[in-house]
Design a protein around this motif. Structure first.
Motif, short mmCIF file in Angstrom:
data_model
loop_
_atom_site.label_atom_id
_atom_site.label_comp_id
_atom_site.label_asym_id
_atom_site.label_seq_id
_atom_site.Cartn_x
_atom_site.Cartn_y
_atom_site.Cartn_z
N GLU A 167 0.86 -1.47 -0.41
CA GLU A 167 -0.32 0.27 0.00
C GLU A 167 0.96 1.70 0.27
OE1 GLU A 167 -3.13 -0.09 -0.43
OE2 GLU A 167 -3.62 -2.02 -0.27
N SER A 189 4.20 1.42 -1.52
CA SER A 189 5.58 1.62 -1.99
C SER A 189 4.70 2.52 -3.53
CB SER A 189 5.76 0.80 -1.89
OG SER A 189 6.72 0.78 -3.45
N THR A 190 5.38 2.64 -3.69
CA THR A 190 4.73 3.57 -5.11
C THR A 190 6.05 2.68 -6.33
OG1 THR A 190 6.85 5.59 -5.28
CG2 THR A 190 4.07 6.08 -4.44
N GLN A 191 7.16 2.41 -6.07
CA GLN A 191 8.08 1.39 -6.73
C GLN A 191 7.56 0.06 -7.36
OE1 GLN A 191 10.47 3.04 -7.79
NE2 GLN A 191 10.00 4.81 -7.32
N LEU A 192 8.16 -0.58 -8.16
CA LEU A 192 7.63 -1.24 -8.61
C LEU A 192 8.15 -2.98 -7.88
CD1 LEU A 192 6.50 -1.19 -12.28
CD2 LEU A 192 4.65 -1.60 -10.27
N THR A 197 9.75 -2.56 -5.02
CA THR A 197 9.30 -2.86 -3.56
C THR A 197 7.95 -3.33 -3.98
OG1 THR A 197 9.93 -0.60 -3.36
CG2 THR A 197 9.39 -1.49 -1.94
N LYS A 198 6.83 -3.03 -4.35
CA LYS A 198 5.37 -3.70 -4.55
C LYS A 198 6.73 -4.99 -4.74
CE LYS A 198 2.82 -0.11 -5.65
NZ LYS A 198 0.99 -0.26 -4.69
#
Length: 92
Positions: free
Chosen positions: A30, A32-35, A37-38
């Protein structure tokens, strides 16, 4: 550099192996904006489901199940996801 990347990878492997890390997967996904990290968050969640599911308390399993279902519903109803789906069906 290569040694830094190797160190970072080693750290991430240790983090994924932490017995309580799965409890933070939702916050990772929820927040993270980095792929990448997701993706890490998804790996943590997948590992918990695949290896620890039977030892996770029933209430927590229900919470994980509800979270995953909610995310799938949310993503499938997103305009962006639907457009990507429509575009992929046009490709040979």
């Amino acid at each position: 550099s290569h040694p830094q990347r190797a160190g970072a990878n080693e750290f991430l492997v240790r983090m994924k192996e932490h017995p309580e890390m799965w409890k933070r997967a939702d916050a990772i996904l929820e927040g993270s904006t980095q792929l990448t990290t997701k993706f890490f968050g998804l790996q943590v969640l997948s590992e918990a489901i695949n290896t620890h599911w039977k030892v996770i308390a029933q209430e927590q399993r229900e919470g994980i199940r509800n979270y995953v279902v909610k995310k799938i519903i949310m993503m499938s109803s997103s305009d962006e996801v639907m457009r990507e789906k429509d575009n992929s069906t046009l490709l040979p």
